[in-house]
Design a protein around this motif. Sequence first.
Motif, PDB file in Angstrom:
ATOM      1  N   ALA A 155       0.856  -1.193   0.000  1.00  0.00           N
ATOM      2  CA  ALA A 155       0.000   0.000   0.000  1.00  0.00           C
ATOM      3  C   ALA A 155       0.885   1.234   0.000  1.00  0.00           C
ATOM      4  O   ALA A 155       2.019   1.199   0.495  1.00  0.00           O
ATOM      5  N   PRO A 156       0.385   2.330  -0.525  1.00  0.00           N
ATOM      6  CA  PRO A 156       1.160   3.571  -0.516  1.00  0.00           C
ATOM      7  C   PRO A 156       0.997   4.298   0.812  1.00  0.00           C
ATOM      8  O   PRO A 156       0.206   3.887   1.672  1.00  0.00           O
ATOM      9  N   ARG A 157       1.753   5.342   0.978  1.00  0.00           N
ATOM     10  CA  ARG A 157       1.489   6.264   2.086  1.00  0.00           C
ATOM     11  C   ARG A 157       0.313   7.122   1.637  1.00  0.00           C
ATOM     12  O   ARG A 157       0.453   7.998   0.778  1.00  0.00           O
ATOM     13  N   TRP A 158      -0.838   6.856   2.213  1.00  0.00           N
ATOM     14  CA  TRP A 158      -2.071   7.435   1.695  1.00  0.00           C
ATOM     15  C   TRP A 158      -2.094   8.955   1.779  1.00  0.00           C
ATOM     16  O   TRP A 158      -2.662   9.625   0.893  1.00  0.00           O
ATOM     17  N   LYS A 159      -1.492   9.524   2.814  1.00  0.00           N
ATOM     18  CA  LYS A 159      -1.456  10.988   2.918  1.00  0.00           C
ATOM     19  C   LYS A 159      -0.689  11.581   1.743  1.00  0.00           C
ATOM     20  O   LYS A 159      -1.095  12.603   1.170  1.00  0.00           O
ATOM     21  N   HIS A 160       0.421  10.936   1.365  1.00  0.00           N
ATOM     22  CA  HIS A 160       1.202  11.427   0.242  1.00  0.00           C
ATOM     23  C   HIS A 160       0.428  11.273  -1.066  1.00  0.00           C
ATOM     24  O   HIS A 160       0.534  12.123  -1.963  1.00  0.00           O
ATOM     25  N   ALA A 161      -0.330  10.194  -1.168  1.00  0.00           N
ATOM     26  CA  ALA A 161      -1.155  10.000  -2.366  1.00  0.00           C
ATOM     27  C   ALA A 161      -2.199  11.110  -2.478  1.00  0.00           C
ATOM     28  O   ALA A 161      -2.458  11.643  -3.564  1.00  0.00           O
ATOM     29  N   MET A 162      -2.803  11.463  -1.349  1.00  0.00           N
ATOM     30  CA  MET A 162      -3.789  12.539  -1.351  1.00  0.00           C
ATOM     31  C   MET A 162      -3.170  13.847  -1.840  1.00  0.00           C
ATOM     32  O   MET A 162      -3.734  14.554  -2.695  1.00  0.00           O
ATOM     33  N   HIS A 163      -2.001  14.184  -1.327  1.00  0.00           N
ATOM     34  CA  HIS A 163      -1.370  15.451  -1.701  1.00  0.00           C
ATOM     35  C   HIS A 163      -0.896  15.442  -3.150  1.00  0.00           C
ATOM     36  O   HIS A 163      -0.882  16.500  -3.801  1.00  0.00           O
ATOM     37  N   LEU A 164      -0.522  14.283  -3.659  1.00  0.00           N
ATOM     38  CA  LEU A 164      -0.142  14.219  -5.067  1.00  0.00           C
ATOM     39  C   LEU A 164      -1.361  14.467  -5.958  1.00  0.00           C
ATOM     40  O   LEU A 164      -1.267  15.187  -6.966  1.00  0.00           O
ATOM     41  N   LEU A 165      -2.478  13.896  -5.613  1.00  0.00           N
ATOM     42  CA  LEU A 165      -3.712  14.162  -6.362  1.00  0.00           C
ATOM     43  C   LEU A 165      -4.059  15.653  -6.318  1.00  0.00           C
ATOM     44  O   LEU A 165      -4.451  16.243  -7.330  1.00  0.00           O
TER      45      LEU A 165
ATOM     46  N   LEU B 219      -1.993  18.160  -5.963  1.00  0.00           N
ATOM     47  CA  LEU B 219      -1.039  18.899  -6.785  1.00  0.00           C
ATOM     48  C   LEU B 219      -1.357  18.759  -8.271  1.00  0.00           C
ATOM     49  O   LEU B 219      -1.311  19.740  -9.022  1.00  0.00           O
ATOM     50  N   LEU B 220      -1.681  17.555  -8.693  1.00  0.00           N
ATOM     51  CA  LEU B 220      -2.004  17.336 -10.102  1.00  0.00           C
ATOM     52  C   LEU B 220      -3.261  18.108 -10.510  1.00  0.00           C
ATOM     53  O   LEU B 220      -3.320  18.677 -11.607  1.00  0.00           O
ATOM     54  N   GLY B 221      -4.233  18.145  -9.649  1.00  0.00           N
ATOM     55  CA  GLY B 221      -5.438  18.901  -9.945  1.00  0.00           C
ATOM     56  C   GLY B 221      -5.154  20.394 -10.015  1.00  0.00           C
ATOM     57  O   GLY B 221      -5.690  21.104 -10.880  1.00  0.00           O
ATOM     58  N   SER B 222      -4.302  20.871  -9.125  1.00  0.00           N
ATOM     59  CA  SER B 222      -3.933  22.283  -9.123  1.00  0.00           C
ATOM     60  C   SER B 222      -3.188  22.651 -10.400  1.00  0.00           C
ATOM     61  O   SER B 222      -3.426  23.708 -11.000  1.00  0.00           O
ATOM     62  N   CYS B 223      -2.294  21.764 -10.833  1.00  0.00           N
ATOM     63  CA  CYS B 223      -1.541  21.985 -12.072  1.00  0.00           C
ATOM     64  C   CYS B 223      -2.480  22.043 -13.274  1.00  0.00           C
ATOM     65  O   CYS B 223      -2.379  22.939 -14.123  1.00  0.00           O
ATOM     66  N   ARG B 224      -3.390  21.093 -13.365  1.00  0.00           N
ATOM     67  CA  ARG B 224      -4.348  21.072 -14.479  1.00  0.00           C
ATOM     68  C   ARG B 224      -5.159  22.355 -14.535  1.00  0.00           C
ATOM     69  O   ARG B 224      -5.300  22.980 -15.600  1.00  0.00           O
TER      70      ARG B 224
ATOM     71  N   SER C 223      -5.786   5.495 -11.289  1.00  0.00           N
ATOM     72  CA  SER C 223      -6.559   5.952 -12.438  1.00  0.00           C
ATOM     73  C   SER C 223      -6.829   7.447 -12.352  1.00  0.00           C
ATOM     74  O   SER C 223      -6.752   8.181 -13.362  1.00  0.00           O
ATOM     75  N   TRP C 224      -7.126   7.915 -11.161  1.00  0.00           N
ATOM     76  CA  TRP C 224      -7.374   9.351 -10.953  1.00  0.00           C
ATOM     77  C   TRP C 224      -6.112  10.154 -11.255  1.00  0.00           C
ATOM     78  O   TRP C 224      -6.165  11.188 -11.939  1.00  0.00           O
ATOM     79  N   MET C 225      -4.979   9.677 -10.780  1.00  0.00           N
ATOM     80  CA  MET C 225      -3.709  10.367 -11.040  1.00  0.00           C
ATOM     81  C   MET C 225      -3.416  10.433 -12.536  1.00  0.00           C
ATOM     82  O   MET C 225      -3.016  11.477 -13.060  1.00  0.00           O
ATOM     83  N   THR C 226      -3.617   9.315 -13.213  1.00  0.00           N
ATOM     84  CA  THR C 226      -3.352   9.263 -14.650  1.00  0.00           C
ATOM     85  C   THR C 226      -4.246  10.227 -15.408  1.00  0.00           C
ATOM     86  O   THR C 226      -3.799  10.938 -16.313  1.00  0.00           O
TER      87      THR C 226
END
Length: 249
Positions: A135-145, A147-152, A186-189
Motif C-alpha cells: 500500500a502507498p502512504r495514503w497521505k502522500h497520495a492525497m497530496h499528489l492528487l 497537486l495534479l489537480g492544481s496543475c491542471r 486511475s485518478w492520477m493518470t
Amino acid sequence: MTPEGLVRDHTIYSCVMGSRAFGLATDGSDTDRRGVFLPPTALYWRFDKPPTHVEGPAEEQFSWELERFCELALRANPNVLECLHSPLVEHVDDTGRELLSLRDAFLSREAHGTFVRYALGQRRKLDADVRQHGAPRWKHAMHLLRLLGSCRDLLRTGRLVIDVGDDRERLLAVKRGEVPWREVESWMTRLSEEADEAVPGTPLPAEPDRARVEDFLVRVRRASALREVQPGPYDEVVQGVAGGGLPGQ
C-alpha cells in the motif's frame, strides 16, 4: 544578526501552508508556516552573507530570503509558487504586498514541466511503497492528487488556486485509505493527461516576467541600502551606488 533575528525582524510576508491552506485540515493537522524575509542590504557587503533560508524559530516554520524565493518562483517551484497564493496570510508589509502583486509575473507554461517532474518523483515513491508494503502512504497520495489537480486547473485558467474546494471529501477518503489504489492510480493518470491536454490552449505566457521581478528586487535592495546607511566618509559613494551610479558619473 542571527538567522532567527532575520525572520523575527525582517519578514515581509508569512502565511500558513499545508493542509490548512489546501482546505484539507482535520483535527490533528499541523500548522505549517512559510515566509519571506528581506535582510538589510548592508549585510551583503560582508564576507558572510545572510542565509538563503531559515528553519524556525517556531515549529513547522520555514522562511526564504527574498532573492532566493524569487529565483525559485521564477523556476516555477511548486512549493514556492503555492506560498504566493495561500488564502491564510498571517503577516504582510508594504514590500510583501508588492511581492504578492507580482503573482502573475511568476506564472508561465514552465509550471507544467516543474509540477509534472515533481509529481513523477512522488509517484515513483508511492509505487515503491506499494511494491514493498502492499500500500502507498495514503497521505502522500492525497497530496499528489491535489497537486495534479492544481496543475491542471492552472494550465486551463492561468490562475493558481490551492484550496481543493469540492474535492475535499474525496481526497480525505484517499488519505484514510478508503479508496482502492487502482482507483487512485486511475485518478492520477487522468489528471496528468488533462494537464498535458491543457498546455496548447493555456492562457499562461511561455516564460515568467523575469525583468519585472528583477526590477522589484533591485528597488527594494536600493531602498534598504539608503534607509540603513549611516552618515560617514563613504556615504556619498554608498548613496551613489544605491541610487544607480557613482558620484561624478
